[in-house]
Motif scaffolding. Structure first.
Motif, PDB file in Angstrom:
ATOM      1  N   ALA A  73      -0.509  29.175  -7.575  1.00 21.07           N
ATOM      2  CA  ALA A  73      -0.892  28.015  -7.726  1.00 21.07           C
ATOM      3  C   ALA A  73      -0.759  27.503  -6.624  1.00 21.07           C
ATOM      4  N   GLY A  74      -0.710  27.813  -5.274  1.00 27.63           N
ATOM      5  CA  GLY A  74      -0.723  27.612  -4.212  1.00 27.63           C
ATOM      6  C   GLY A  74       0.270  26.214  -3.404  1.00 27.63           C
ATOM      7  N   THR A  75       0.095  25.968  -2.302  1.00 23.84           N
ATOM      8  CA  THR A  75       1.289  24.970  -1.420  1.00 23.84           C
ATOM      9  C   THR A  75       0.185  23.892  -1.633  1.00 23.84           C
ATOM     10  N   GLY A  76       1.521  22.085  -1.919  1.00 27.89           N
ATOM     11  CA  GLY A  76       0.775  21.124  -1.956  1.00 27.89           C
ATOM     12  C   GLY A  76       1.006  20.779  -3.340  1.00 27.89           C
ATOM     13  N   THR A  77       0.975  21.384  -4.127  1.00 26.25           N
ATOM     14  CA  THR A  77       0.819  20.570  -5.374  1.00 26.25           C
ATOM     15  C   THR A  77       2.104  21.382  -6.650  1.00 26.25           C
ATOM     16  N   GLY A  78       2.142  20.647  -7.111  1.00 24.77           N
ATOM     17  CA  GLY A  78       3.554  20.539  -8.249  1.00 24.77           C
ATOM     18  C   GLY A  78       3.565  21.883  -8.948  1.00 24.77           C
ATOM     19  N   ALA A  79       2.674  22.565  -8.999  1.00 27.87           N
ATOM     20  CA  ALA A  79       1.693  23.643 -10.046  1.00 27.87           C
ATOM     21  C   ALA A  79       3.105  24.956  -9.156  1.00 27.87           C
ATOM     22  N   LEU A  80       3.428  24.714  -8.252  1.00 28.16           N
ATOM     23  CA  LEU A  80       3.907  25.967  -6.881  1.00 28.16           C
ATOM     24  C   LEU A  80       5.781  25.646  -7.490  1.00 28.16           C
ATOM     25  N   VAL A 131       1.201  -0.766   0.251  1.00 28.38           N
ATOM     26  CA  VAL A 131      -0.097   0.096   0.098  1.00 28.38           C
ATOM     27  C   VAL A 131       0.757   1.025  -0.229  1.00 28.38           C
ATOM     28  N   CYS A 132       2.215   1.163   0.936  1.00 23.54           N
ATOM     29  CA  CYS A 132       3.400   2.478   1.307  1.00 23.54           C
ATOM     30  C   CYS A 132       3.743   2.426  -0.400  1.00 23.54           C
ATOM     31  N   LEU A 133       4.384   1.627  -0.812  1.00 20.71           N
ATOM     32  CA  LEU A 133       5.138   1.651  -2.071  1.00 20.71           C
ATOM     33  C   LEU A 133       3.873   2.263  -3.258  1.00 20.71           C
ATOM     34  N   ILE A 134       3.115   1.852  -3.473  1.00 22.47           N
ATOM     35  CA  ILE A 134       2.107   1.676  -4.633  1.00 22.47           C
ATOM     36  C   ILE A 134       1.683   3.482  -4.702  1.00 22.47           C
ATOM     37  N   GLY A 135       1.373   3.835  -3.109  1.00 21.92           N
ATOM     38  CA  GLY A 135       0.600   4.935  -3.090  1.00 21.92           C
ATOM     39  C   GLY A 135       1.907   6.085  -3.128  1.00 21.92           C
ATOM     40  N   TYR A 136       3.382   5.647  -2.947  1.00 22.74           N
ATOM     41  CA  TYR A 136       3.932   6.799  -3.067  1.00 22.74           C
ATOM     42  C   TYR A 136       4.157   7.174  -4.525  1.00 22.74           C
ATOM     43  N   SER A 137       4.471   5.765  -5.153  1.00 18.80           N
ATOM     44  CA  SER A 137       3.626   5.554  -6.454  1.00 18.80           C
ATOM     45  C   SER A 137       3.230   7.116  -7.535  1.00 18.80           C
ATOM     46  N   MET A 138       2.024   6.834  -6.404  1.00 20.44           N
ATOM     47  CA  MET A 138       0.225   7.552  -7.108  1.00 20.44           C
ATOM     48  C   MET A 138       0.860   9.096  -6.887  1.00 20.44           C
ATOM     49  N   ILE A 139       1.413   9.383  -5.875  1.00 17.90           N
ATOM     50  CA  ILE A 139       1.843  10.568  -5.518  1.00 17.90           C
ATOM     51  C   ILE A 139       2.675  11.154  -6.610  1.00 17.90           C
ATOM     52  N   ASP A 140       3.952  10.380  -6.740  1.00 18.00           N
ATOM     53  CA  ASP A 140       5.045  11.350  -7.468  1.00 18.00           C
ATOM     54  C   ASP A 140       4.661  11.546  -8.521  1.00 18.00           C
ATOM     55  N   ALA A 141       3.454  10.649  -9.681  1.00 16.66           N
ATOM     56  CA  ALA A 141       3.019  10.695 -10.408  1.00 16.66           C
ATOM     57  C   ALA A 141       1.691  11.556 -10.695  1.00 16.66           C
ATOM     58  N   VAL A 142       0.599  12.096  -9.438  1.00 20.57           N
ATOM     59  CA  VAL A 142       0.099  13.292  -9.638  1.00 20.57           C
ATOM     60  C   VAL A 142       0.847  14.536  -9.649  1.00 20.57           C
ATOM     61  N   VAL A 143       2.231  14.445  -8.621  1.00 20.40           N
ATOM     62  CA  VAL A 143       2.788  15.919  -9.159  1.00 20.40           C
ATOM     63  C   VAL A 143       3.114  16.008 -10.770  1.00 20.40           C
TER      64      VAL A 143
END
Length: 528
Positions: A334-341, A171-183
């Motif tokens: 852009a806001g914080t917590g997003t790749g747009a920043l 769950v952790c490994l796939i979750g981190y990959s998901m976060i990276d992909a979104v950013v």
């Protein structure tokens, strides 16, 4: 004839008891060993009762993919040729972790927890440093044992309880990959003209490249990480240069008193969790290294150095960008917590800034490769039949899962950061507590400490009763003291208006107190 102690030592090293009789190898045998590729050539027959698995194995061999999954790398397969130097291990971890998602994580210190620049920087950097110590500890198991990380966990958790750790880690490994992909998707979308390249397309691009690297295995993985840090470091240094003058280094925290203390503690814990979750896979990348060259202390020092440098670099960038939001309307939009920043930080560089942002987005692939690679191994630990399925097929499944989840959660990245990361850190802390006590209390005087060749012999591993009970009671402590968006424990509520997350520390203490007496009983009752 070798003594019994010498034979036990030979077993630990993966050698036959009569290895001393074969010290003078014929030249032909030496040549065969030099030609042997431990990543591809495994002394395991193809399953004879399943045509599909046989066919997938043939595809694996034909393409030259890494065939070794959970099988131990014996000491005679660990050679100087496959060993990383101290500097190479530092570069490996620096490359893995110098990623934009750490910038976005650090930026939420201001927006979510109301921390000023100094508060956010100190809590994030020191939290990550504390989380890096267990990672450096487990990384040393790779050369020492020749086993993957959660295979080593069998020697403390036992055959069956370790499967719980494997599921949580997946769950952790796939979750981190998901976060990276979104950013990465957010960055690529932000730099495209009028958002013509959508976040969804950016997610798919990074997923495909990650799949290609992980499918071929450890050799391509190491080559990729050896050079990926160079463009990534350059563009992030450019970001520091162009955005740095707008950082508000004197920004103050907007909360005070007990609430400030609670928010500092919670953000510290989130950053600790972002680092410590590398621990269940840290040894996976170093199993081919020769322990005589890559000793435990050398691996420990190199891993701690690489991770600490990368976290410090990226976290300071993140807290700096967040502190300057009031000084630049583009950053504020852009806001914080997003790749747009991250893209907004390059705003003053025009098209060159957009190019740098693209490089930063693609640099996230270096952070996605390790968890996806480890997930392919962890799936195999779940049982006999999953172990028969080649690693590259499990990698493919992991990529599909994280890509689908990233597409579904692409608009909720900040919530994922604050809720997911801290939750995943709890179980790792409990496992580390049990593992430390198993090695330094119960195996310290054993000769050898571990017989690593018993990795697949259930009858010679701990029953896991003590570990399972300590793990569950540790979770009770974590739940009582966690402070998350969806739940705040009764003890955590006592700190400030929003609580203070103490789950990692109380859970560690509970597990540490419960495990020793139960393990003494387990050894007396079962003898293993």
């Amino acid at each position: 004839m070798a003594s019994s102690d010498e034979q036990v030592a030979d077993i630990e090293k993966g050698l036959a008891p009569d290895a001393e009789n074969s010290r003078l190898e014929p030249s032909t045998e030496k040549e065969q060993r030099e030609k042997h590729d431990a990543a591809i050539d495994i002394d395991e027959p193809l399953p004879s009762d399943n045509i599909v698995i046989q066919w997938t194995k043939r595809v694996e061999h034909f393409l030259g993919l890494e065939a070794r999954g959970i099988h131990r790398v014996n000491s005679n397969e660990q050679s100087p040729k496959t060993t990383l130097s101290f500097l190479q291990i530092v570069v490996l971890w620096f490359s893995i972790n110098t990623a934009s998602q750490n910038i976005t994580l650090a930026s939420i210190g201001q927006s979510v927890y109301g921390l000023g620049f100094v508060d956010a920087t100190l809590t994030s950097v020191f939290g990550a440093f504390l989380g890096c110590i267990p990672v450096a500890y487990t990384a040393g198991w790779g050369p020492w044992s020749g086993n993957r990380t959660l295979i080593c966990a069998r020697f403390s958790m036992g055959w069956w309880p370790v499967k719980i750790c494997v599921l949580l880690n997946l769950v952790c490994l796939i979750g981190y990959s998901m976060i990276d992909a979104v950013v990465a998707g957010q960055i690529l979308s932000a730099v495209s003209p009028n958002g013509s390249l959508t976040v969804e397309v950016g997610i798919v691009i990074t997923a495909v490249v990650t799949w290609l690297v992980t499918t071929f295995g450890i050799k391509i993985f190491h080559h990729y990480e050896r050079y990926a840090w160079i463009p990534q470091s350059i563009v992030l240094l450019i970001l520091a240069g162009t955005a740095g003058p707008k950082f508000d280094l004197r920004s103050e925290s907007i909360v005070t008193g007990a609430t400030l203390a609670g928010n500092r503690l919670t953000f510290f814990s989130i950053c600790l969790s972002s680092a410590i979750t590398y621990a269940p896979g840290a040894a996976d990348f170093l199993v081919y290294c020769d322990p005589k060259i890559a000793s435990r202390w050398k691996v420990f020092g190199a891993t701690l150095t690489g991770l600490t440098l990368s976290f410090t670099f990226t976290f300071i960038l993140g807290t700096g960008l967040a502190s300057g939001l009031q000084n630049d309307p583009v950053w504020a939009a852009a806001g914080t917590g997003t790749g747009a920043l991250v893209v907004a930080g390059y705003d003053g560089l025009g098209n060159f800034g957009k190019f740098c942002a693209v490089v930063a987005a693609l640099g996230l692939i270096a952070n996605m490769v390790p968890p996806v690679y480890s997930s392919g191994i962890d799936f195999q630990i779940l049982g006999r039949y999953p172990a028969m399925i080649p690693r590259y097929l499990w990698n493919t499944l992991a990529v599909i899962i994280f890509a689908v989840c990233a597409l579904a959660g692409r608009n909720s990245l900040s919530e994922i950061f604050t809720n997911f990361l801290a939750l995943m850190g709890y179980w790792v802390v409990l496992w580390i507590a049990i593992t430390l006590e198993e090695e330094f209390i119960f195996r310290r005087k054993r000769k050898p400490h571990y017989v690593w060749s018993d990795w697949n012999k259930q009858e010679k591993l701990p029953t896991g009763i003590a570990a399972a009970i300590a793990f569950c009671i540790g979770w009770v402590g974590s739940v009582l003291c966690m402070a998350q968006y969806y739940y705040t424990g009764p003890l955590a509520k006592l700190v400030g208006d929003y609580g203070g997350d103490m789950g990692n520390y109380v859970g560690f203490a509970f597990a540490s107190l419960i495990y020793p007496p139960l393990r003494y009983w387990e050894l007396k009752r079962f003898g293993r």
